[in-house]
Scaffold this active site. Structure first.
Site, PDB file in Angstrom:
ATOM      1  N   LYS A 121     -25.528  -3.648   8.156  1.00  0.00           N
ATOM      2  CA  LYS A 121     -24.105  -3.444   7.874  1.00  0.00           C
ATOM      3  C   LYS A 121     -23.729  -1.978   7.719  1.00  0.00           C
ATOM      4  O   LYS A 121     -24.515  -1.158   7.263  1.00  0.00           O
ATOM      5  CB  LYS A 121     -23.714  -4.189   6.590  1.00  0.00           C
ATOM      6  CG  LYS A 121     -23.712  -5.701   6.722  1.00  0.00           C
ATOM      7  CD  LYS A 121     -23.121  -6.340   5.484  1.00  0.00           C
ATOM      8  CE  LYS A 121     -21.657  -6.013   5.356  1.00  0.00           C
ATOM      9  NZ  LYS A 121     -21.089  -6.411   4.075  1.00  0.00           N
ATOM     10  N   ASN A 167      10.241  18.739 -28.007  1.00  0.00           N
ATOM     11  CA  ASN A 167      10.892  17.799 -27.101  1.00  0.00           C
ATOM     12  C   ASN A 167      11.305  18.467 -25.785  1.00  0.00           C
ATOM     13  O   ASN A 167      11.046  17.941 -24.696  1.00  0.00           O
ATOM     14  CB  ASN A 167      12.118  17.174 -27.772  1.00  0.00           C
ATOM     15  CG  ASN A 167      11.751  16.319 -28.972  1.00  0.00           C
ATOM     16  OD1 ASN A 167      10.574  16.115 -29.255  1.00  0.00           O
ATOM     17  ND2 ASN A 167      12.753  15.844 -29.702  1.00  0.00           N
ATOM     18  N   THR A 184       2.085  -8.681  16.543  1.00  0.00           N
ATOM     19  CA  THR A 184       3.059  -9.167  15.566  1.00  0.00           C
ATOM     20  C   THR A 184       2.478 -10.453  14.998  1.00  0.00           C
ATOM     21  O   THR A 184       1.850 -11.228  15.727  1.00  0.00           O
ATOM     22  CB  THR A 184       4.446  -9.443  16.187  1.00  0.00           C
ATOM     23  OG1 THR A 184       4.332 -10.489  17.157  1.00  0.00           O
ATOM     24  CG2 THR A 184       5.015  -8.196  16.850  1.00  0.00           C
ATOM     25  N   HIS A 185       2.652 -10.654  13.696  1.00  0.00           N
ATOM     26  CA  HIS A 185       2.052 -11.801  13.010  1.00  0.00           C
ATOM     27  C   HIS A 185       0.522 -11.812  13.173  1.00  0.00           C
ATOM     28  O   HIS A 185      -0.114 -12.863  13.101  1.00  0.00           O
ATOM     29  CB  HIS A 185       2.626 -13.131  13.516  1.00  0.00           C
ATOM     30  CG  HIS A 185       4.120 -13.186  13.495  1.00  0.00           C
ATOM     31  ND1 HIS A 185       4.841 -13.457  12.353  1.00  0.00           N
ATOM     32  CD2 HIS A 185       5.034 -12.971  14.481  1.00  0.00           C
ATOM     33  CE1 HIS A 185       6.132 -13.423  12.637  1.00  0.00           C
ATOM     34  NE2 HIS A 185       6.275 -13.128  13.914  1.00  0.00           N
ATOM     35  N   TYR A 213      14.894  11.702 -27.730  1.00  0.00           N
ATOM     36  CA  TYR A 213      13.447  11.635 -27.554  1.00  0.00           C
ATOM     37  C   TYR A 213      12.851  10.569 -28.454  1.00  0.00           C
ATOM     38  O   TYR A 213      13.259  10.391 -29.602  1.00  0.00           O
ATOM     39  CB  TYR A 213      12.799  12.992 -27.860  1.00  0.00           C
ATOM     40  CG  TYR A 213      11.316  13.016 -27.550  1.00  0.00           C
ATOM     41  CD1 TYR A 213      10.858  13.323 -26.277  1.00  0.00           C
ATOM     42  CD2 TYR A 213      10.378  12.684 -28.520  1.00  0.00           C
ATOM     43  CE1 TYR A 213       9.501  13.318 -25.973  1.00  0.00           C
ATOM     44  CE2 TYR A 213       9.018  12.676 -28.234  1.00  0.00           C
ATOM     45  CZ  TYR A 213       8.591  12.993 -26.957  1.00  0.00           C
ATOM     46  OH  TYR A 213       7.258  12.970 -26.677  1.00  0.00           O
ATOM     47  N   SER A 240     -25.215  -1.763   3.133  1.00  0.00           N
ATOM     48  CA  SER A 240     -25.380  -2.846   2.164  1.00  0.00           C
ATOM     49  C   SER A 240     -26.717  -2.677   1.446  1.00  0.00           C
ATOM     50  O   SER A 240     -27.693  -2.185   2.018  1.00  0.00           O
ATOM     51  CB  SER A 240     -25.352  -4.195   2.889  1.00  0.00           C
ATOM     52  OG  SER A 240     -25.846  -5.226   2.056  1.00  0.00           O
ATOM     53  N   ASN A 292     -20.295  -0.351   6.018  1.00  0.00           N
ATOM     54  CA  ASN A 292     -19.091  -0.786   5.307  1.00  0.00           C
ATOM     55  C   ASN A 292     -17.985   0.272   5.313  1.00  0.00           C
ATOM     56  O   ASN A 292     -18.258   1.464   5.089  1.00  0.00           O
ATOM     57  CB  ASN A 292     -19.432  -1.124   3.860  1.00  0.00           C
ATOM     58  CG  ASN A 292     -20.413  -2.272   3.749  1.00  0.00           C
ATOM     59  OD1 ASN A 292     -20.411  -3.171   4.588  1.00  0.00           O
ATOM     60  ND2 ASN A 292     -21.268  -2.243   2.737  1.00  0.00           N
ATOM     61  N   LYS A 302       2.682  10.732 -19.531  1.00  0.00           N
ATOM     62  CA  LYS A 302       1.810  11.732 -18.915  1.00  0.00           C
ATOM     63  C   LYS A 302       0.547  11.152 -18.288  1.00  0.00           C
ATOM     64  O   LYS A 302       0.172  11.523 -17.168  1.00  0.00           O
ATOM     65  CB  LYS A 302       1.476  12.816 -19.945  1.00  0.00           C
ATOM     66  CG  LYS A 302       2.591  13.847 -20.066  1.00  0.00           C
ATOM     67  CD  LYS A 302       2.444  14.746 -21.247  1.00  0.00           C
ATOM     68  CE  LYS A 302       2.868  14.085 -22.526  1.00  0.00           C
ATOM     69  NZ  LYS A 302       4.278  13.648 -22.523  1.00  0.00           N
ATOM     70  N   GLU A 345     -11.211   0.722   2.184  1.00  0.00           N
ATOM     71  CA  GLU A 345     -11.180  -0.337   1.170  1.00  0.00           C
ATOM     72  C   GLU A 345     -10.810   0.221  -0.194  1.00  0.00           C
ATOM     73  O   GLU A 345     -10.028  -0.398  -0.945  1.00  0.00           O
ATOM     74  CB  GLU A 345     -12.537  -1.046   1.111  1.00  0.00           C
ATOM     75  CG  GLU A 345     -12.794  -1.949   2.307  1.00  0.00           C
ATOM     76  CD  GLU A 345     -14.151  -2.629   2.263  1.00  0.00           C
ATOM     77  OE1 GLU A 345     -14.369  -3.522   3.093  1.00  0.00           O
ATOM     78  OE2 GLU A 345     -14.996  -2.254   1.417  1.00  0.00           O
TER      79      GLU A 345
END
Length: 467
Positions: A289, A116, A161-162, A323, A283, A291, A331, A296
């Protein structure tokens, strides 16, 4: 015929038969806690030295144990020692191999120690090491951010912003926002390191030991800053792991936010950056393309670390002292979180360093094709004595009219400005030029070029901090 297996020797004669093979596999942790083997050996060597130091075993026995453990380490490194499920966990595997090497004296290693407090020690040694390595990676990440910022102090980028165009920014200022986030990550890990760096060794199973051990001696040998003051807490505490997972989650939040921006910037709609071939893929059916796989993947891996944090909180919330076997589940979560954070930091550092190129001509055009200088028109009037709210409403009408006419503010003639308000003069054009809009925001912490250069110098100084 006996059902005994090597695993049965882990336990005392209290048991008459071995575990069912399926239960033995279910119970075993060796497949993942083998990652702790060198930390286990370090802790065991310190424990052996302490046993000899206090006279619990002889000096000769202590030397045999330390040397035998070092042989186990070398055998593992060279691929000769590969314990399987029959060993149950890394602690028993090491002890059993040690006994094969040095004989019966190996059986004395576990004197005054429980698995322990042993596993608690190993986990802290592992995490302490990993925190230091992650902090080094954060410094590497910051170095790339600062290098890029140095190159782009006067490169302008639309600020949002937004996710709507708001005000133009120095690109360096934008990059340095991520420096600030990563600096908090670096500092936070340093604070957590101090709480990780506490030794539970000597807490025993839960109540300490009857042997005259010296816990401070082993703590000193292992470079722990302190020892747990309560043995129950020492073997059952996983606050340090939860704190690390919180910090790891925040690192991933920051990397994910940057990833999202890079994904947007690399899109045809934004076209603020070009991805280099070394950090992008194509792609399988669309040849045109390129990517943004790295950002991502980073954005996607965030969920793993968040999940480990939630899992650890749920794991701990109902555990009575001290324990419990549940704690074996800490772990894999910890190991995977460490691996994920380190991999993502490495990938994002490489991406920033060599995986993308800012399209400065496109950025220049972008900050000249919107109304993000509207606030500066209001500020212009306010500086000439017009109440800001009145100026704000007036500019709102100007933007509305300009939009209906397909014009930008820079396209208005001086006569048109004066018809809006007599305070306008020819200097309005300089005041609303994007570079001036940015330069004028010279308040502390702002995007003004002077402030950004000062922030860069401060960032370089902060990166030399060691604690």
């Amino acid at each position: 015929m006996s059902n005994a297996s090597p695993a049965s020797s882990t336990w005392s004669q209290r048991f008459e038969s071995a575990l069912h093979p399926a239960i033995a596999r279910f119970n075993a942790s060796i497949e993942f806690d083998i990652a702790l083997i060198e930390y286990d050996i370090n802790g065991s060597q310190a424990h052996a030295r302490m046993l000899a130091h206090t006279g619990i075993i002889s000096s000769d026995e202590g030397e045999q144990l330390v040397a035998g453990l070092e042989q186990v380490r070398q055998e593992y490194r060279q691929g000769y020692f590969t314990p399987g499920v029959e060993a149950e966990d890394v602690h028993f595997a090491v002890e059993r191999r040690l006994t094969e090497i040095v004989g019966d004296v190996g059986k004395k290693l576990h004197t005054a120690r429980s698995r322990n407090d042993q596993v608690g020690t190993d986990t802290r040694l592992y995490l302490r090491d990993q925190i230091q390595q992650i902090r080094v990676q954060l410094r590497d990440f910051q170095t790339v951010l600062v290098t890029l910022a140095d190159q782009h102090v006067e490169t302008l980028i639309p600020g949002y912003t937004h996710l709507q165009r708001a005000q133009p920014l120095s690109l360096a200022h934008h990059l340095l926002a991520y420096f600030e986030m990563s600096q908090r990550d670096w500092e936070r890990l340093g604070e957590i390191h101090r709480r990780v760096n506490v030794s539970p060794l000597g807490s025993g199973a839960l109540a300490g030991t009857t042997f005259p051990i010296d816990r401070h001696y082993t703590a000193q040998l292992l470079d722990f800053g302190d020892v747990y003051a309560n043995s129950l807490d020492g073997v059952s505490d996983r606050d340090f792991a939860i704190e690390f997972l919180c910090a790891a989650s925040l690192i991933m939040v920051h990397l994910s936010r940057l990833s999202e921006e890079i994904i947007l910037w690399a899109s045809q709609e934004f076209s603020f950056v070009t991805l280099t071939d070394s950090c992008a893929t194509g792609s399988s059916i669309m040849p045109q393309k390129k990517n943004p796989d790295v950002p991502e993947l980073v954005r996607g891996k965030v969920g793993r670390v968040f999940g480990h944090l939630q899992g650890m909180l749920v794991l701990m919330k109902g555990l009575p002292l001290a324990y419990n076997k549940d704690l074996q589940e800490d772990k894999e979560a910890l190991f995977d979180a460490v691996t994920t954070v380190r991999a993502c930091l490495e990938a994002m550092t490489i991406l920033l360093q060599e995986g993308l190129e800012f399209r400065t001509a496109r950025l220049h055009d972008a900050v000249n094709e919107d109304f993000s200088n509207a606030t500066d028109v209001a500020d212009y009037l306010a500086a000439k004595g017009v109440p800001f709210r009145e100026a704000y409403n007036l500019v709102g009408k100007v933007v509305k009219t300009s939009l209906s006419q397909g014009k930008l503010l820079k396209d208005l003639t001086l006569d048109e400005w004066k018809r809006l308000h007599p305070a306008f003069e020819a200097d309005i054009y300089a005041a609303i030029a994007p570079a001036q809009v940015v330069a004028a925001r010279n308040s502390y912490g702002g995007t003004g070029f002077e402030q950004v250069r000062q922030a860069l110098q401060t960032a370089k100084v902060r990166m030399n901090q060691t604690s």
